[in-house]
Design a protein around this motif. Sequence first.
Motif, PDB file in Angstrom:
ATOM      1  N   VAL A 117      13.158   5.453   4.148  1.00 21.69           N
ATOM      2  CA  VAL A 117      13.166   6.745   4.822  1.00 21.69           C
ATOM      3  C   VAL A 117      14.575   7.314   4.701  1.00 21.69           C
ATOM      4  CG1 VAL A 117      12.788   7.967   6.991  1.00 21.69           C
ATOM      5  CG2 VAL A 117      11.409   5.948   6.443  1.00 21.69           C
ATOM      6  N   PRO A 118      14.720   8.468   4.040  1.00 20.16           N
ATOM      7  CA  PRO A 118      16.050   9.028   3.798  1.00 20.16           C
ATOM      8  C   PRO A 118      16.875   9.179   5.073  1.00 20.16           C
ATOM      9  CG  PRO A 118      14.397  10.244   2.566  1.00 20.16           C
ATOM     10  CD  PRO A 118      13.654   9.311   3.472  1.00 20.16           C
ATOM     11  N   GLY A 119      18.123   8.707   4.996  1.00 20.70           N
ATOM     12  CA  GLY A 119      19.034   8.846   6.121  1.00 20.70           C
ATOM     13  C   GLY A 119      18.812   7.840   7.229  1.00 20.70           C
ATOM     14  N   THR A 128      11.533  13.679   2.070  1.00 20.87           N
ATOM     15  CA  THR A 128      11.550  12.387   1.387  1.00 20.87           C
ATOM     16  C   THR A 128      12.244  12.470   0.029  1.00 20.87           C
ATOM     17  OG1 THR A 128       9.388  12.816   0.417  1.00 20.87           O
ATOM     18  CG2 THR A 128       9.418  11.665   2.510  1.00 20.87           C
ATOM     19  N   HIS A 129      12.578  11.301  -0.513  1.00 16.58           N
ATOM     20  CA  HIS A 129      13.167  11.243  -1.841  1.00 16.58           C
ATOM     21  C   HIS A 129      12.162  11.781  -2.860  1.00 16.58           C
ATOM     22  CE1 HIS A 129      15.148   7.735   0.277  1.00 16.58           C
ATOM     23  NE2 HIS A 129      16.175   8.455  -0.082  1.00 16.58           N
ATOM     24  N   ASN A 130      12.630  12.614  -3.782  1.00 16.37           N
ATOM     25  CA  ASN A 130      11.726  13.008  -4.851  1.00 16.37           C
ATOM     26  C   ASN A 130      11.626  11.865  -5.858  1.00 16.37           C
ATOM     27  OD1 ASN A 130      13.857  13.192  -6.819  1.00 16.37           O
ATOM     28  ND2 ASN A 130      14.317  15.283  -6.131  1.00 16.37           N
ATOM     29  N   ASN A 189       0.716  -1.222   0.000  1.00 19.70           N
ATOM     30  CA  ASN A 189       0.000   0.000   0.000  1.00 19.70           C
ATOM     31  C   ASN A 189       0.750   1.280   0.000  1.00 19.70           C
ATOM     32  OD1 ASN A 189      -1.920   1.738   0.167  1.00 19.70           O
ATOM     33  ND2 ASN A 189      -2.447   1.241   2.189  1.00 19.70           N
ATOM     34  N   ILE A 190      -0.006   2.251   0.170  1.00 17.10           N
ATOM     35  CA  ILE A 190       0.244   3.655   0.130  1.00 17.10           C
ATOM     36  C   ILE A 190       1.639   4.106   0.430  1.00 17.10           C
ATOM     37  CG2 ILE A 190      -0.428   5.800   1.176  1.00 17.10           C
ATOM     38  CD1 ILE A 190      -3.039   4.770   1.560  1.00 17.10           C
ATOM     39  N   ASN A 191       2.594   3.877  -0.338  1.00 16.89           N
ATOM     40  CA  ASN A 191       3.921   4.421  -0.192  1.00 16.89           C
ATOM     41  C   ASN A 191       4.508   4.229   1.191  1.00 16.89           C
ATOM     42  OD1 ASN A 191       4.212   5.442  -2.743  1.00 16.89           O
ATOM     43  ND2 ASN A 191       3.250   7.327  -2.229  1.00 16.89           N
ATOM     44  N   ASN A 192       3.709   4.084   2.220  1.00 10.98           N
ATOM     45  CA  ASN A 192       4.229   4.074   3.577  1.00 10.98           C
ATOM     46  C   ASN A 192       4.117   2.726   4.241  1.00 10.98           C
ATOM     47  OD1 ASN A 192       4.549   6.722   3.185  1.00 10.98           O
ATOM     48  ND2 ASN A 192       3.548   7.381   5.008  1.00 10.98           N
ATOM     49  N   ASP A 193       2.933   2.180   4.294  1.00 12.21           N
ATOM     50  CA  ASP A 193       2.774   0.983   5.097  1.00 12.21           C
ATOM     51  C   ASP A 193       1.934  -0.014   4.347  1.00 12.21           C
ATOM     52  OD1 ASP A 193       2.091   0.586   8.634  1.00 12.21           O
ATOM     53  OD2 ASP A 193       3.106  -0.662   7.202  1.00 12.21           O
ATOM     54  N   LEU A 194       2.357  -1.244   4.376  1.00 16.86           N
ATOM     55  CA  LEU A 194       1.654  -2.264   3.624  1.00 16.86           C
ATOM     56  C   LEU A 194       0.209  -2.357   4.037  1.00 16.86           C
ATOM     57  CD1 LEU A 194       4.335  -5.018   3.543  1.00 16.86           C
ATOM     58  CD2 LEU A 194       3.837  -3.260   1.916  1.00 16.86           C
ATOM     59  N   ASP A 195      -0.099  -2.063   5.281  1.00 16.60           N
ATOM     60  CA  ASP A 195      -1.465  -2.337   5.678  1.00 16.60           C
ATOM     61  C   ASP A 195      -2.476  -1.329   5.187  1.00 16.60           C
ATOM     62  OD1 ASP A 195       0.331  -1.432   7.908  1.00 16.60           O
ATOM     63  OD2 ASP A 195      -1.491  -0.977   8.912  1.00 16.60           O
ATOM     64  N   PHE A 240       8.752   6.506   0.930  1.00 14.22           N
ATOM     65  CA  PHE A 240       8.053   7.044   2.088  1.00 14.22           C
ATOM     66  C   PHE A 240       7.349   8.341   1.690  1.00 14.22           C
ATOM     67  CE2 PHE A 240       8.564   9.891   5.929  1.00 14.22           C
ATOM     68  CZ  PHE A 240       7.472   9.379   6.612  1.00 14.22           C
ATOM     69  N   ALA A 241       6.066   8.427   1.995  1.00 14.43           N
ATOM     70  CA  ALA A 241       5.290   9.633   1.696  1.00 14.43           C
ATOM     71  C   ALA A 241       5.121  10.459   2.966  1.00 14.43           C
ATOM     72  CB  ALA A 241       3.927   9.259   1.131  1.00 14.43           C
ATOM     73  N   ASN A 242       5.385  11.752   2.863  1.00  9.72           N
ATOM     74  CA  ASN A 242       5.319  12.608   4.044  1.00  9.72           C
ATOM     75  C   ASN A 242       4.612  13.932   3.775  1.00  9.72           C
ATOM     76  OD1 ASN A 242       5.985  12.597   6.807  1.00  9.72           O
ATOM     77  ND2 ASN A 242       7.759  13.925   6.480  1.00  9.72           N
ATOM     78  N   LYS A 243       4.107  14.080   2.525  1.00 12.02           N
ATOM     79  CA  LYS A 243       3.415  15.313   2.147  1.00 12.02           C
ATOM     80  C   LYS A 243       2.094  14.976   1.471  1.00 12.02           C
ATOM     81  CE  LYS A 243       7.715  17.880   1.303  1.00 12.02           C
ATOM     82  NZ  LYS A 243       8.510  18.630   0.291  1.00 12.02           N
ATOM     83  N   THR A 244       1.210  15.935   1.451  1.00 11.57           N
ATOM     84  CA  THR A 244      -0.097  15.732   0.821  1.00 11.57           C
ATOM     85  C   THR A 244       0.056  15.357  -0.640  1.00 11.57           C
ATOM     86  OG1 THR A 244      -1.147  17.323   2.315  1.00 11.57           O
ATOM     87  CG2 THR A 244      -2.318  16.793   0.281  1.00 11.57           C
TER      88      THR A 244
END
Length: 444
Positions: free
Chosen positions: A216-218, A266-268, A4-10, A245-249
Amino acid sequence: MNFNINNDLDVNSNLDIFSMGFDDSKHDNDILKSQSQLLVDLKGEPGKNCGGFCKFCYFKKVDNSNPTPFGCKNCTFNIGCDYCTYSVREINGDFIPLPLAIQQIQNALFFQKYDKVNITSGGDVSFYPNLEELCKYIGNMGLKIHLGYTSGKGFNSIETAKNLVDYGVDEVTFSVFSTNPKLRKEWLYDKNAEESLKCLKYFCENCDVHCAIILVPGINDGEELRKTINDLIEWGAHAVILMRFANKTEQGLILENAPIVEGIETHNIEEFKEIVKKTFEEFGDKIRITGTPLYDPLTNAPFALSYEERLLKKLRNKIKSEATIITGNISYPFLKNIFKDTPINVVKVNKDISDLITAKDLKTVDLNELKDTVFIPPMAFVHDRIAEEILNRDGKDRMILRGIDKLSVDGEVSGILTKEEVLEFEKNAFEELIEKINFFGKPI
């Protein structure tokens, strides 16, 4: 559960924001997999049925006390349905009891024969209290088992992994993040990091394991990523999908909860693609490497078709009408190239994933760029009537339509396909889209 959604599989059991262009990967990452897999949904919710939110989880900070519907293609006359009100937020309720899970299986087998059961959840299946009993029941029926998603946080002992394999688990989708137990403790809040990694290793040695690493960068990129992949190769993992990793709208956080983690840039898109490319160049001969929201170096997905000028020429010759396609940042350059020198123009909004476009995004579109027929992504979170109002607010009478379900596939699906299979899928999808454009668009 699905990726899923760039961040978490669930997140993805009910929502896929890996979607590209008009990609409705939403319901079934397994859409291109064997249809002999029976999907059993144990329900459950992020943060409640997964041992607590991971530090990077898409659903952190989401206020579900009074969910506001977005509107979507599933809505009828009114704005709001189960999907765009509840499923997008993974409001599923608690885990279902074991008897109900068994009943799902019995009912399905009454109508169709299956070879494997895919156990999925809105939480984390490793926290399902009756997982071993459920797998034992399934195994006694002679069926193999796919653990559709787990971070392994719920496995307190390697004995659990051994039992699950004995009961018939032969495929596992595992959210790894890192094989460094310290990082798992910090970012997954994995209290039993050493044991969960032992379980992962055992699964790799005895099952077909597909690993997900949210970058997650770094934190877990660079040398940490190299070490993790080396470990997974040594253990015998089948594939790794790197997830941005998604951290912006604009990256996908549409539930008014950005940023997930303060201070993380985050990485572009291009940076992430380059990481996937370099990882593939270093490890691709030993393990399958893909990325999401892009890309798959082996098949060139998504939009592998954009690299095939001979096929593109044939497709372009079939275009007989004009139209506008509205899309997101990732799909835009691919679609622009595919429809180059044709009467179809492509307009983008500042949302990386097209199927996460909302009414707010459509309001930013320059109406002067739109032709008489406009296609929006099929899974865009906007009611049809609202989309029409927004895109015709200048007094024009444009026809607003949704595109076809899938134009391409993301790294999770392409990872089980050959380059030829991806190209064939895309060719058929674009031919279907062009037929729709020719029918509804203004003839040229």
